[in-house]
Each structure stands twice: as C-alpha cells, then as structure tokens.
Scaffold this active site. Structure first.
Site, PDB file in Angstrom:
ATOM      1  N   TYR A 227      39.222  27.729  27.862  1.00  0.00           N
ATOM      2  CA  TYR A 227      38.618  28.991  27.464  1.00  0.00           C
ATOM      3  C   TYR A 227      37.752  28.655  26.255  1.00  0.00           C
ATOM      4  O   TYR A 227      38.283  28.438  25.156  1.00  0.00           O
ATOM      5  CB  TYR A 227      39.679  30.025  27.090  1.00  0.00           C
ATOM      6  N   ASP A 255      34.835  33.216  34.419  1.00  0.00           N
ATOM      7  CA  ASP A 255      34.936  34.542  35.050  1.00  0.00           C
ATOM      8  C   ASP A 255      35.739  35.515  34.204  1.00  0.00           C
ATOM      9  O   ASP A 255      35.985  36.639  34.619  1.00  0.00           O
ATOM     10  CB  ASP A 255      35.550  34.435  36.449  1.00  0.00           C
ATOM     11  N   HIS A 378      40.471  36.306  38.890  1.00  0.00           N
ATOM     12  CA  HIS A 378      41.402  36.686  37.835  1.00  0.00           C
ATOM     13  C   HIS A 378      42.044  38.052  38.106  1.00  0.00           C
ATOM     14  O   HIS A 378      42.437  38.745  37.172  1.00  0.00           O
ATOM     15  CB  HIS A 378      40.674  36.731  36.474  1.00  0.00           C
TER      16      HIS A 378
END
Length: 489
Positions: A227, A255, A378
C-alpha cells in the site's frame, strides 16, 4: 527513573497524552494527529494501560518506528507493574470476550471477536458486490471431457517462476492477530509446510521482518502487498526493507486508494458498546449517576471527529491518492532493482503487480510493462473479478501472453479455482479462508485448509478429464446467465 501509575495518570488529555504499552510508558501527544486510526482511540486510553487495545492490530516494532527515542519515557515502576497485573487478572471481561472464550473449540466465526468478524467479513455499502463475487461462479459451467487417463494428476504450478504445490497463494490480508495471538506467522508456517506462497500485507499485525523470521527456511518465498505511502521516501524505505528480507515480489495495490464504506466494520465499536449496555440503566448512566446532558458529548470528544473509517479505513489513511501509470510504475521499477545475486550470477528484479478491476486498466498495465496483474475489487461496488477475467479472455486474449494474470475475489472452493484457471488465471489468491482457518486452529488450520483445497483440486481435475494445470483451457467452461433465461419463461 521508573514512572508510577499516578504520574502517568496526570497526562490524560489531548494536550498531554501518555499511554502504557506492555509496562512501558510513551508520550504520544504529538503523534495524535498522525495516528491512522484517529486521535480518539488513543485518547480513550490516555494516562492508562493501552496494551490490550494496541497489541492485536500493531506490529511490535510500530512504536520504535513511529515515535522518536525521546518519546519513549521509560519503564513503569514495580508497584505500577504489579497493580496493572492484578487489574488484568481481576478485570471484568466484556460479553464479547466471554463469548470468544466459550467458543474456543468451535468454528472460526464463533471463536473470533466481534471486531475481527466485522473487519474480516465486511464489504462496501450494502455488500452487493461482495455477494456477486460469489454468485459470479454460478454463471460458469464446466464441459468435462471423458475417457481420458486420469490416474496421475499433477496440481503443481509456478507463480512468477516460483514453484507452488497448488495453483493457489495466500492473498494479502491485514490484521491476522485479530483472530489469533500469533497472527500472520501461523499462515507463514502453514504455507511453508504445504509448499504454497504467502503474500504479506503492508498492514499485517506483524512486521515484515517478524513474518520473514517465521519461515521454515530462508528460501521459503514471500510476496509483499504494497500500500504505497503518499511520501515516496517512506514508500521507498518500505520496499528496500522487504527486499533485504528476501521477499520475492511486490504487489502494488491500486484498487483501494481509500477504503470503501464498510458499514459493518465501522459499526463494530458501537455494537460492542451496545452489548455492554444491555441490562444496564438507560441513557448511558450507571446507578446513581445523573443522566447525560446534550453538551456532554462535545466535552468528551474535545472537538474530535466520529469514527467514519472503521478498522479497514484507518489502515489506509496515508495512501498515495495520486498514483498514475505514467509516474508510479516507473518510480517503483526504479526502487525495486536488487543488487547482483552472486549465487545465480544475474540480476534479480522483483516483479510488479497491480490489482485491477477494469479491462482498460489491464491493457494499460501491459503497456506499462508490468509483469503480472491481480484481478480484484476488494469487495467494492465494481464488476466481479471473474467477469473481468472473462471479458479479457473474450476481448483481449493476447494479454495473457504479455503478462501473468492472477485472480482473487471470494474464492472458497476448488471448483472456483478451476474456473478461474480455465479462463486464463495463472493462480488464484485466497485471503479470508486462511484468516478464518488460522483464527480457529492456528497453523494447523492453515495446513488443513491447503490439504482440503489440494484434494478438491485433484478431484475436480479428474472429473474434467485433465491431469495438469496447463490443460485447463477456456473450452472447458461456458458462461450461462440464468436470469435472462428465466425472464423469458
């Protein structure tokens, strides 16, 4: 000098905030605005022991990395340590803790705390797409072949050139310690024993080094899910760290620049408060206490914002919101080239992966020269990854020759894995199944989950009439949308 509980208790406000973690005292006053989960959760424990709240969701080295040495104030004195130990032993357990203890021998959803269940199982808004991720598999049917020799079946494969016993890897998922005290190391050891690859989340409960230390051998492969921090220097430091620890690939997550509206996760702390209030006097007061006044709330939170993020949202507060194909991918390439590895006499270049949910982005990823893509949404409100994989197969089959395509999205059965492989996925990532398995049974649960998958994949391949993963081709599946058919009847 060791500090007393009385001294620590004086620093219990937003102006001066000290907390105790594992009998050590820290000054977190200046860190309050930077805390990804917001200042409110820290202030709840201002001047007190915060160990129970801190340990399940933070790597042990988080304080060393985020607080300068001068904010590490020292040890609690002997009297304070003894008092805290007695308090922990005599503390009245919450109803949720009692339920967890009573369910220790039961399945994961009964063993896990409410917070863990809410975080692991939640999805965006009405969770429609979360359900559709699973329903998407029901629209694809097999075309088995018969009268083929199937006595010997090889379910092994390679993922980015690395051997895997089955075409499944552990997809990155954060905060495994919410479900089990040993957290991600359960998955690391289980993956090592069964020969599969684990992807480690940037937001794991343990640090990358602790997870690397949990490997059964230095050669056990690990992937890292990045991330990306908004500060390039911080992001680069993280990449360099995992390189040095021997991680074999970087999965760049694109995403989820911000967390979706995961209402079940956001509601969790309020649900727990409501549980504790059941059977108590109304309006939040205890026996003999005056009813709360309208301005009490404003006084209590001292101008803070309510919890709008939940556990998931708090983890993404520092994400880079301005990533692009043009700038981010070249930047990541520039910081992931490792030095020459003399053992093999060549450069080892960790491959870059993107998690995508749109076919247009798959095309851009191929043009940007990435090595692979991981299709995922996600659990958010976008097309199920299996449908995206199918669209790529229908519209741009050439992409499968340009990069490895991987898949994750509510995969829970071997038949799901086989359908994705038939459509072109090189491997399938699973996150929740391994979180649940380790939450209930630790390392043994992870091992058993892989064994079940291996047995079911072998069975499914035999029923399809194939004996190796490379024989799983598009002709073996067909998409049938039942809803339009039923509407015509």
């Amino acid at each position: 000098m060791p500090l007393s509980l009385e001294e620590v208790a004086q620093h219990n406000s937003i102006r001066s905030c000290w907390v105790i973690i594992k009998n050590r005292v820290y000054d977190v006053t200046e860190f309050l605005p930077e805390h990804p989960g917001g200042a409110k959760i820290i202030l709840k424990y201002a001047g007190r022991d915060a160990t129970t709240a801190y340990e399940p969701i933070h790597p042990p080295d988080a304080l060393d990395k985020n607080l300068p040495p001068e904010k590490h104030l020292g040890e609690l004195n002997i009297a304070g340590t003894a008092a805290l130990q007695k308090e922990r032993e005599t503390r009245k357990k919450t109803k949720d803790e009692i339920r967890v203890e009573q369910a220790q021998a039961d399945v994961a959803m009964k063993v896990m705390s409410h917070k863990a269940m809410a975080y692991y199982s939640s999805a965006a808004d009405d969770e429609t797409t979360h359900r559709e991720n699973a329903r998407a598999f029901s629209r694809f049917f097999f075309h088995p072949r018969i009268l083929r020799p199937i006595s010997k079946v090889d379910v092994s494969t390679t993922i980015l050139g690395i051997k895997s016993s089955i075409p499944v890897f552990v997809s990155g998922a954060a905060l495994a310690k919410l479900g089990h005290p040993l957290g991600e190391v359960n998955i690391t050891k289980g993956a090592g024993r069964t020969g599969i690859i684990q992807m480690v989340s940037s937001n794991a409960s343990l640090s990358p080094s602790q997870i690397a230390e949990g490997r059964l051998s230095p050669s056990q492969p690990l992937f890292f899910q990045l991330y990306k921090h908004g500060d390039n220097s911080i992001a680069q430091k993280r990449v360099r760290e995992v390189e040095q620890l021997g991680y074999r690939a970087i999965f760049l997550t694109v995403d989820a620049p911000v967390s979706g509206n995961r209402e079940r996760d956001i509601r969790a702390p309020y649900d727990l408060e409501e549980q504790e209030r059941e059977g108590e006097p109304t309006d939040g007061q205890t026996a003999g206490e005056m009813p709360r006044q309208p301005d009490d709330v404003e006084k209590e939170i001292e101008g803070q914002q309510p919890n709008l993020y939940g556990t998931a949202g708090a983890l993404l507060q520092n994400m880079d919101l301005d990533m692009t194909f043009k700038e981010t991918i070249p930047w990541l390439r520039s910081v992931t080239k490792l030095p020459i590895a003399l053992k093999v006499s060549r450069y080892i270049i960790p491959t870059v992966r993107l998690m995508l949910s749109a076919i247009q982005d798959a095309v851009l990823a191929a043009e940007a020269g990435v090595d692979a893509i991981l299709l995922s949404n996600h659990g958010g409100d976008s097309l199920p990854p299996l449908e995206v994989l199918y669209k790529i197969r229908q519209q741009r089959p050439d992409l499968f020759n340009k990069l490895e395509s991987m898949f994750t999205g509510f995969t829970s059965r071997a038949s799901h894995v086989l359908k994705a492989l038939c459509l072109g996925a090189k491997a399938v990532g699973m996150g929740r199944p391994f979180l649940y398995a380790q939450s209930a049974y630790g390392e043994a649960g992870v091992v058993q989950a892989v064994r079940i998958l291996q047995r079911e994949i072998i069975l499914g391949m035999r029923l399809l009439g194939v004996t190796s993963v490379d024989q799983l081709v598009p002709e073996l599946v067909e998409r049938v949308d039942w809803q339009p058919l039923l509407a015509r009847l």
